[in-house]
Design a protein around this motif. Structure first.
Motif, PDB file in Angstrom:
ATOM      1  N   PHE A  26       1.159  64.378   9.983  1.00 19.60           N
ATOM      2  CA  PHE A  26       2.193  63.433  10.387  1.00 19.60           C
ATOM      3  C   PHE A  26       3.490  63.702   9.633  1.00 19.60           C
ATOM      4  CE2 PHE A  26       4.573  59.502  10.173  1.00 19.60           C
ATOM      5  CZ  PHE A  26       4.437  58.945  11.428  1.00 19.60           C
ATOM      6  N   TRP A  27       3.364  63.960   8.306  1.00 19.54           N
ATOM      7  CA  TRP A  27       4.542  64.083   7.457  1.00 19.54           C
ATOM      8  C   TRP A  27       5.059  65.519   7.323  1.00 19.54           C
ATOM      9  CZ3 TRP A  27       6.894  59.824   7.092  1.00 19.54           C
ATOM     10  CH2 TRP A  27       6.228  58.616   6.903  1.00 19.54           C
ATOM     11  N   SER A  28       4.433  66.472   7.965  1.00 20.29           N
ATOM     12  CA  SER A  28       4.881  67.856   7.781  1.00 20.29           C
ATOM     13  C   SER A  28       6.153  68.183   8.563  1.00 20.29           C
ATOM     14  CB  SER A  28       3.766  68.838   8.167  1.00 20.29           C
ATOM     15  OG  SER A  28       3.396  68.668   9.524  1.00 20.29           O
ATOM     16  N   TYR A  29       6.442  67.412   9.616  1.00 19.14           N
ATOM     17  CA  TYR A  29       7.682  67.577  10.384  1.00 19.14           C
ATOM     18  C   TYR A  29       7.908  69.036  10.809  1.00 19.14           C
ATOM     19  CZ  TYR A  29       9.292  62.827   9.240  1.00 19.14           C
ATOM     20  OH  TYR A  29       9.409  61.464   9.136  1.00 19.14           O
ATOM     21  N   ASP A  30       6.860  69.702  11.263  1.00 24.13           N
ATOM     22  CA  ASP A  30       6.934  71.143  11.515  1.00 24.13           C
ATOM     23  C   ASP A  30       8.066  71.540  12.460  1.00 24.13           C
ATOM     24  OD1 ASP A  30       4.106  72.304  10.356  1.00 24.13           O
ATOM     25  OD2 ASP A  30       3.928  70.259  11.085  1.00 24.13           O
ATOM     26  N   ARG A  31       8.127  70.905  13.615  1.00 28.64           N
ATOM     27  CA  ARG A  31       9.157  71.283  14.590  1.00 28.64           C
ATOM     28  C   ARG A  31      10.543  70.910  14.090  1.00 28.64           C
ATOM     29  NH1 ARG A  31      10.366  73.953  17.392  1.00 28.64           N
ATOM     30  NH2 ARG A  31      10.903  72.988  19.363  1.00 28.64           N
ATOM     31  N   PHE A  32      10.659  69.794  13.390  1.00 32.84           N
ATOM     32  CA  PHE A  32      11.957  69.420  12.809  1.00 32.84           C
ATOM     33  C   PHE A  32      12.411  70.483  11.814  1.00 32.84           C
ATOM     34  CE2 PHE A  32      14.609  67.626   9.542  1.00 32.84           C
ATOM     35  CZ  PHE A  32      15.483  66.787  10.217  1.00 32.84           C
ATOM     36  N   MET A  33      11.487  70.927  10.954  1.00 35.75           N
ATOM     37  CA  MET A  33      11.837  71.950   9.970  1.00 35.75           C
ATOM     38  C   MET A  33      12.321  73.227  10.658  1.00 35.75           C
ATOM     39  SD  MET A  33      11.316  70.771   6.886  1.00 35.75           S
ATOM     40  CE  MET A  33      11.839  69.158   7.430  1.00 35.75           C
ATOM     41  N   GLU A  34      11.651  73.570  11.738  1.00 33.62           N
ATOM     42  CA  GLU A  34      12.027  74.782  12.485  1.00 33.62           C
ATOM     43  C   GLU A  34      13.428  74.638  13.074  1.00 33.62           C
ATOM     44  OE1 GLU A  34      10.469  77.040  16.512  1.00 33.62           O
ATOM     45  OE2 GLU A  34       8.996  76.012  15.259  1.00 33.62           O
ATOM     46  N   ILE A  35      13.705  73.486  13.666  1.00 33.80           N
ATOM     47  CA  ILE A  35      15.016  73.245  14.268  1.00 33.80           C
ATOM     48  C   ILE A  35      16.113  73.262  13.208  1.00 33.80           C
ATOM     49  CG2 ILE A  35      16.418  71.448  15.391  1.00 33.80           C
ATOM     50  CD1 ILE A  35      13.908  70.697  16.998  1.00 33.80           C
TER      51      ILE A  35
ATOM     52  N   GLN B 180      27.848  53.671   2.459  1.00 37.65           N
ATOM     53  CA  GLN B 180      26.729  54.548   2.772  1.00 37.65           C
ATOM     54  C   GLN B 180      27.194  55.794   3.520  1.00 37.65           C
ATOM     55  OE1 GLN B 180      23.930  52.048   4.891  1.00 37.65           O
ATOM     56  NE2 GLN B 180      22.627  51.913   3.093  1.00 37.65           N
ATOM     57  N   LYS B 181      26.592  56.920   3.127  1.00 38.09           N
ATOM     58  CA  LYS B 181      26.799  58.173   3.838  1.00 38.09           C
ATOM     59  C   LYS B 181      25.431  58.646   4.303  1.00 38.09           C
ATOM     60  CE  LYS B 181      30.686  59.758   0.971  1.00 38.09           C
ATOM     61  NZ  LYS B 181      31.148  60.828   0.066  1.00 38.09           N
ATOM     62  N   HIS B 182      25.318  58.999   5.543  1.00 35.90           N
ATOM     63  CA  HIS B 182      24.053  59.515   6.064  1.00 35.90           C
ATOM     64  C   HIS B 182      24.256  60.993   6.346  1.00 35.90           C
ATOM     65  CE1 HIS B 182      22.505  55.455   6.313  1.00 35.90           C
ATOM     66  NE2 HIS B 182      23.660  55.113   6.841  1.00 35.90           N
ATOM     67  N   MET B 183      23.847  61.807   5.383  1.00 34.32           N
ATOM     68  CA  MET B 183      24.145  63.233   5.499  1.00 34.32           C
ATOM     69  C   MET B 183      22.900  64.052   5.234  1.00 34.32           C
ATOM     70  SD  MET B 183      26.348  63.457   2.011  1.00 34.32           S
ATOM     71  CE  MET B 183      25.758  62.742   0.486  1.00 34.32           C
ATOM     72  N   MET B 184      22.963  65.299   5.613  1.00 31.96           N
ATOM     73  CA  MET B 184      21.877  66.231   5.378  1.00 31.96           C
ATOM     74  C   MET B 184      22.414  67.389   4.543  1.00 31.96           C
ATOM     75  SD  MET B 184      20.149  66.313   9.155  1.00 31.96           S
ATOM     76  CE  MET B 184      19.837  64.802  10.058  1.00 31.96           C
ATOM     77  N   GLN B 185      21.531  67.957   3.726  1.00 32.49           N
ATOM     78  CA  GLN B 185      21.918  69.068   2.849  1.00 32.49           C
ATOM     79  C   GLN B 185      21.924  70.348   3.677  1.00 32.49           C
ATOM     80  OE1 GLN B 185      23.128  69.425  -0.006  1.00 32.49           O
ATOM     81  NE2 GLN B 185      22.438  71.273  -1.002  1.00 32.49           N
ATOM     82  N   PHE B 186      22.853  70.434   4.623  1.00 33.65           N
ATOM     83  CA  PHE B 186      22.914  71.594   5.504  1.00 33.65           C
ATOM     84  C   PHE B 186      24.227  72.337   5.278  1.00 33.65           C
ATOM     85  CE2 PHE B 186      20.231  69.650   9.200  1.00 33.65           C
ATOM     86  CZ  PHE B 186      19.119  69.668   8.374  1.00 33.65           C
ATOM     87  N   SER B 187      24.136  73.652   5.301  1.00 32.53           N
ATOM     88  CA  SER B 187      25.354  74.455   5.370  1.00 32.53           C
ATOM     89  C   SER B 187      25.938  74.288   6.768  1.00 32.53           C
ATOM     90  CB  SER B 187      25.018  75.926   5.115  1.00 32.53           C
ATOM     91  OG  SER B 187      24.162  76.414   6.137  1.00 32.53           O
ATOM     92  N   LEU B 188      27.178  74.731   6.934  1.00 32.27           N
ATOM     93  CA  LEU B 188      27.819  74.613   8.249  1.00 32.27           C
ATOM     94  C   LEU B 188      27.029  75.359   9.302  1.00 32.27           C
ATOM     95  CD1 LEU B 188      30.173  73.694   9.990  1.00 32.27           C
ATOM     96  CD2 LEU B 188      31.420  75.767   9.299  1.00 32.27           C
ATOM     97  N   SER B 189      26.505  76.539   8.968  1.00 35.38           N
ATOM     98  CA  SER B 189      25.747  77.320   9.952  1.00 35.38           C
ATOM     99  C   SER B 189      24.452  76.606  10.328  1.00 35.38           C
ATOM    100  CB  SER B 189      25.443  78.718   9.398  1.00 35.38           C
ATOM    101  OG  SER B 189      24.678  78.633   8.209  1.00 35.38           O
ATOM    102  N   LYS B 190      23.775  76.005   9.316  1.00 30.35           N
ATOM    103  CA  LYS B 190      22.545  75.269   9.611  1.00 30.35           C
ATOM    104  C   LYS B 190      22.835  74.017  10.432  1.00 30.35           C
ATOM    105  CE  LYS B 190      19.291  76.615   5.967  1.00 30.35           C
ATOM    106  NZ  LYS B 190      18.508  76.161   4.794  1.00 30.35           N
ATOM    107  N   ARG B 191      23.964  73.366  10.143  1.00 28.42           N
ATOM    108  CA  ARG B 191      24.320  72.164  10.892  1.00 28.42           C
ATOM    109  C   ARG B 191      24.576  72.508  12.351  1.00 28.42           C
ATOM    110  NH1 ARG B 191      28.421  70.654   7.918  1.00 28.42           N
ATOM    111  NH2 ARG B 191      27.061  69.679   6.374  1.00 28.42           N
ATOM    112  N   MET B 192      25.284  73.602  12.587  1.00 27.39           N
ATOM    113  CA  MET B 192      25.553  74.022  13.966  1.00 27.39           C
ATOM    114  C   MET B 192      24.270  74.405  14.678  1.00 27.39           C
ATOM    115  SD  MET B 192      28.668  73.463  14.426  1.00 27.39           S
ATOM    116  CE  MET B 192      28.729  74.170  16.068  1.00 27.39           C
ATOM    117  N   ARG B 193      23.382  75.104  13.954  1.00 28.84           N
ATOM    118  CA  ARG B 193      22.089  75.475  14.542  1.00 28.84           C
ATOM    119  C   ARG B 193      21.299  74.224  14.910  1.00 28.84           C
ATOM    120  NH1 ARG B 193      17.343  79.129  13.300  1.00 28.84           N
ATOM    121  NH2 ARG B 193      15.540  77.745  13.429  1.00 28.84           N
ATOM    122  N   PHE B 194      21.292  73.246  14.005  1.00 32.25           N
ATOM    123  CA  PHE B 194      20.551  72.014  14.220  1.00 32.25           C
ATOM    124  C   PHE B 194      21.040  71.299  15.471  1.00 32.25           C
ATOM    125  CE2 PHE B 194      20.182  67.415  13.574  1.00 32.25           C
ATOM    126  CZ  PHE B 194      18.835  67.275  13.297  1.00 32.25           C
ATOM    127  N   ILE B 195      22.357  71.107  15.580  1.00 38.29           N
ATOM    128  CA  ILE B 195      22.914  70.380  16.728  1.00 38.29           C
ATOM    129  C   ILE B 195      22.677  71.142  18.027  1.00 38.29           C
ATOM    130  CG2 ILE B 195      25.072  69.579  17.761  1.00 38.29           C
ATOM    131  CD1 ILE B 195      26.034  68.978  14.894  1.00 38.29           C
TER     132      ILE B 195
END
Length: 528
Positions: A14-23, A431-446
């Motif tokens: 449940f907590w491994s978030y496999d597909r999320f991690m991949e994305i 409050q800031k809701h942010m992720m520790q993503f580089s710009l390239s990772k953020r673009m990939r994620f979206i």
């Protein structure tokens, strides 16, 4: 000495978030805080290599290099944990083990071939282990009934982590819980008297992570963060100005008991400090089951009202639910589903009750001769049938579990709850809701999220775009949180099939024999 510290693989869970991690282009959700704290307890002149196998596996050169292998594990990691012990034995390496799994079931580690068992809390037992090594001992079991003063705990070796591979970083503020839930092993591992670090000690850990460049989400891993409310408030009052001075570099998530909703001051302090989410052990809306399992703190006030109050304080709710309590009435799964629909908790962790070693539940079932011989089903995972004889037919419990999980994580239902939860949260200005993503990772994620949910899946395509527009118009400050919840759906939609197959396999069924009817909510309810 040359020490190889290894953290075993987690299975898909449940907590491994496999597909999320991949994305997201990440490897693991959080780092193993326990073993990097053990690293800080070892002599400074020892050479240390650390490998979190969920991020990157060790090499054969690492095995050849080391004098001693040290492992830490939870029950859910036992398959890879045993494999690593066997490999160490085959290579003629001494192996020391510790963590919740060896502490709860020491015989398993001995049977696998471990030389040293460093059990209970490392601040007490690692020095005993080091002393034995100095005396030339080649085997040993090190235990301590006494609980350590965590104000003396060392700074974890955050420098050993490949930090960019993780979704969150982690710190610990307290150990122990004041409550007495029958099924919980936290009180048997860490006691009922919560022990806390000093505020300046916790702030020093945050400063270290800040200096190492971490920005983003941080999990305070306490099993009940508010177990000692006086000391938690002391910490929060010092954390708030620290966060202000550093321009709010972190957002926090933690675990807490539901009585959090009873303390307005505590809710306000957590919101001002940057807490964006909390995991609650709700377990069941059935009051009689809560009484049976001694979860009395959940019976003092209406649970729906408690959830609403926590949302009003600016926090997203994650929550755990359990089927299989003694005396549980038929339809418990339906009542859990109704509660989740009322509260719009996006990611309810539904599980089947397990009797964990050394808990009050374990001891009672042992006396009643209801534990299953050989403890064959104990895995630490949520989609495993109970390791004891329940008071109602196991077929009924598993049917309610599979149906409940299937319906709750039907894509349209899941996305609807994500929207409704975000709309309910009263977001605070700091409050800031942010992720520790580089710009390239953020673009990939979206890009990946748009492809999977905005284009590839016709059953949710319009809903994805419609709900995204609602968030942008009504809660733009929660956009990152909302997108993260949406992306996590990719994991749960896959995991619900794994859960159904796992239960069917344990019961000897064809997976399709387990009914998984789904009834998505009407479209009109999406923007209520």
């Amino acid at each position: 000495m040359k020490i190889l510290l290894l953290y075993p693989l987690f299975p898909q869970s449940f907590w491994s978030y496999d597909r999320f991690m991949e994305i997201a282009g990440l490897k693991a959700v959080i780092p193993p805080l326990g073993i990097i704290t053990v690293a800080a307890l070892l002599p400074q002149d020892w050479e240390i290599r650390f490998r979190d196998r969920n991020v990157a596996c060790e090499t054969e050169a690492d095995w050849e290099w080391c004098d001693l292998v040290i492992l830490s594990a939870m029950i859910v990691q036992k398959q890879d944990f045993h494999r690593l012990i066997h490999k160490a034995v085959q290579l003629g390496k001494k192996v020391a083990v510790g963590g919740p799994y060896p502490t709860s079931v020491p015989q398993d580690s001995l049977d696998a071939g471990a030389d040293f068992l460093i059990l209970d809390e490392g601040e007490m037992t690692v020095p005993l282990f080091l002393e034995a090594l100095c005396q030339g001992e080649t085997k040993g079991i090190f235990r301590s009934i006494e609980k350590p003063d965590v104000t003396q705990s060392p700074m974890p070796r955050f420098d050993l982590l490949e930090r960019s591979a993780y979704l969150m970083m982690a710190i610990q503020f307290s150990r122990g819980c004041p409550f007495n839930c029958e099924f919980c092993d936290i009180i048997s591992l860490y006691g009922r008297k919560p022990r806390t670090k000093e505020p300046e000690q916790a702030l020093a850990e945050l400063q270290t992570l800040y200096n190492l460049g971490w920005r983003g989400s941080l999990f305070i891993v306490d099993d009940n963060f508010i177990g000692n409310q006086r000391n938690v408030k002391r910490f929060l009052r010092e954390l708030i100005p620290w966060m202000q001075q550093h321009d709010y570099p972190f957002t926090f998530i933690t675990e807490a008991s539901v009585n959090l909703a009873e303390d307005d001051e505590l809710l306000q302090l957590m919101g001002e400090a940057g807490f964006y989410a909390v995991f609650l052990g709700i377990e069941t809306p059935d009051q009689d089951s809560l009484q049976v399992t001694r979860k009395l703190q959940n019976t003092r006030n209406p649970l729906v009202e408690a959830c609403n109050k926590i949302n009003d304080a600016g926090m997203l709710i994650y929550a755990g639910f359990i089927l299989g309590f003694d005396g549980e009435r038929s339809g418990a799964g339906d009542r859990i589903q109704e509660f989740i629909e009322q509260t719009n908790i996006p990611q309810p962790m539904l599980g089947i009750l397990q009797a964990l070693p050394n808990t009050a539940l374990w001891e009672r079932l042992k006396k009643e001769q209801r534990l299953i011989e050989g403890n064959g089903h104990l895995t630490g995972d949520q989609n495993t049938i109970m390791n004891f004889v329940p008071t109602r037919p196991i077929a009924d419990i598993t049917k309610e579990y599979v149906e409940g999980f299937w319906i709750l994580y039907e894509p349209r239902n899941y996305l609807r709850r994500c929207l409704q939860q975000c709309l309910k949260i009263c977001s605070l200005k700091n409050q800031k809701h942010m992720m520790q993503f580089s710009l390239s990772k953020r673009m990939r994620f979206i890009t990946q999220l748009i492809w999977h949910q905005g284009i590839r899946r016709p059953e949710i395509r319009w809903q994805f775009w419609y709900q995204l527009l609602i968030v942008l118009l009504r809660k733009p400050q929660l956009l990152n949180m909302y997108l993260g919840l949406c992306a996590a759906g990719e994991h749960f939609w896959e995991y619900r099939m794994l859960a159904r197959e796992s239960i069917a396999r344990q019961l000897g069924y064809d997976p399709l024999q387990l009914s998984t009817t789904s009834a998505p909510a009407p479209e009109a309810t999406l923007i209520q």
